[in-house]
Design a protein around this motif. Structure first.
Motif, short mmCIF file in Angstrom:
data_model
loop_
_atom_site.label_atom_id
_atom_site.label_comp_id
_atom_site.label_asym_id
_atom_site.label_seq_id
_atom_site.Cartn_x
_atom_site.Cartn_y
_atom_site.Cartn_z
N UNK A 14 71.83 73.10 114.86
CA UNK A 14 70.80 72.13 114.52
C UNK A 14 69.64 72.72 113.75
N UNK A 15 69.59 74.04 113.64
CA UNK A 15 68.55 74.67 112.81
C UNK A 15 68.59 74.15 111.38
N UNK A 16 69.77 73.70 110.94
CA UNK A 16 69.89 73.13 109.60
C UNK A 16 69.08 71.85 109.45
N UNK A 17 68.90 71.13 110.53
CA UNK A 17 68.21 69.85 110.48
C UNK A 17 66.70 69.98 110.68
N UNK A 18 66.26 71.15 111.11
CA UNK A 18 64.85 71.38 111.38
C UNK A 18 64.43 72.66 110.66
N UNK B 145 68.11 73.08 104.72
CA UNK B 145 67.88 74.51 104.88
C UNK B 145 69.02 75.34 104.31
N UNK B 146 68.68 76.48 103.71
CA UNK B 146 69.67 77.42 103.19
C UNK B 146 69.35 78.80 103.75
N UNK C 297 79.81 72.81 102.33
CA UNK C 297 78.78 73.23 103.29
C UNK C 297 78.53 74.73 103.21
N UNK C 298 79.58 75.52 103.09
CA UNK C 298 79.42 76.97 103.01
C UNK C 298 78.57 77.37 101.82
N UNK C 299 78.80 76.73 100.69
CA UNK C 299 78.05 77.08 99.50
C UNK C 299 76.64 76.50 99.52
#
Length: 325
Positions: A153-157, A170-171, A207-209
């Motif tokens: 969930x770090x991708x969402x925050x 987030x990247x 998603x990986x890229x």
């Protein structure tokens, strides 16, 4: 590793694994030489997840284990895993860890070979804050980072806070490993779960890229994609693997292999295969339904020996070389 895109994913089968040997410690290696893994997870409601992951990491060959979990369950976890050092972390009212945990973990940052974050954690927003606080501290080390379950969930925050209209803004500066199943991928991307299942390769690679991460999109057919465009696929196992705790065991196996020195793509490829083969062995002995996630762990050491065998061409290739790459 070879930077190259393949028209189709490579099959994670015995031939590939034997031509892509895991790092093997020398006979005189001590526990530090086999790698130090840190597992950060657990909560009042799900202490078992971190216990399963930790057991699997040791069964995969890691030499040293530290578990960081909530104060409320730290003693329980320590009794369940006597081989581990256990750190108790402050918790909030929702069961998540506070950012003060970073200070407690800081002395370990230069000592660990791999860190698995996520099994059994609660409070996605608090977990995301902790992940983003830890990543800069780990970026200057050789530590391999695996994010599973709630930690993805770090991708969402992102560090500056949620951004409406973009579910995954987030990247990662340094690639990490993410291990979503289709439902978790739907949560992370906002794409319908069925659509993800109908185009697994596309969504894993995209998603990986986009995230600069190694993505293992789990299922009956698991697709592994790297930011470089490389892809692998694995089909195997059985329906018995769809049971509580199975994903925690898989994450722990991968973390243990990464701690031994395997890079993220090698660790997850081997981990997925070993996890599936453990399920196949248990199904033969106990039946396809009803075996327990904890029982998977005990199958791993023998499977490691059996799967490794001799290299396909009679030689030993350097760790990190990729068959067909």
């Amino acid at each position: 590793m070879t930077q190259q895109t393949h028209a189709r994913p490579r099959d994670v089968d015995t031939a590939l694994l034997r031509s892509w040997p895991l790092p093997i410690p020398s006979d005189d290696a001590d526990k530090e030489g086999r790698g130090h893994v840190l597992i950060l997870g657990g909560s009042r409601e799900m202490p078992g997840a971190v216990i399963l992951a930790a057991t699997a990491a040791l069964r995969a060959g890691a030499g040293k284990l530290t578990i960081a979990t909530g104060n409320s369950v730290a003693q329980l976890v320590a009794l369940a895993i006597p081989e581990s050092r256990v750190l108790g972390l402050a918790e909030n009212e929702r069961g998540g860890f506070t950012v003060e945990a970073v200070a407690a973990l800081d002395p370990l940052a230069d000592a660990i070979s791999a860190i698995l974050i996520g099994p059994g954690m609660q409070d996605e927003a608090a977990t995301a804050r902790l992940v983003h606080a830890l990543l800069p501290r780990l970026s200057g080390t050789d530590t391999r980072v695996l994010l599973d379950a709630e930690a993805m969930g770090a991708l969402l925050y992102p560090p500056e806070g949620p951004q409406s209209g973009d579910p995954a803004p987030f990247r990662f500066d340094v690639p990490v490993l993410l291990t979503p199943h289709a439902g978790e991928m739907a949560h992370l991307t906002g794409i319908d779960k069925d659509e993800i299942g109908n185009a697994t390769d596309h969504h894993a690679l995209e998603a990986a890229q986009r995230w600069n991460a190694v993505v293992a999109l789990k299922g009956a057919r698991t697709v592994i994609a790297a930011p470089s465009g490389e892809r692998w696929q694995h089909e195997g196992g059985n329906v018995g693997l769809a049971t509580s705790g199975s994903g925690d065991v898989l994450a722990g196996i991968i973390a243990g292999l990464a701690a031994r020195g395997a890079d993220l793509t090698q660790a997850v490829s081997w981990g997925v295969a070993l996890h599936a083969r453990a399920g196949e062995r248990l199904a033969e002995r106990l039946g396809r339904l009803g075996y327990l996630a904890r029982e998977l762990c005990d199958e791993i050491p023998a499977l490691l020996e059996q799967t490794a065998g001799d290299s396909a061409d009679g030689t030993t290739r350097p760790s990190g070389s990729i068959a067909g790459g």
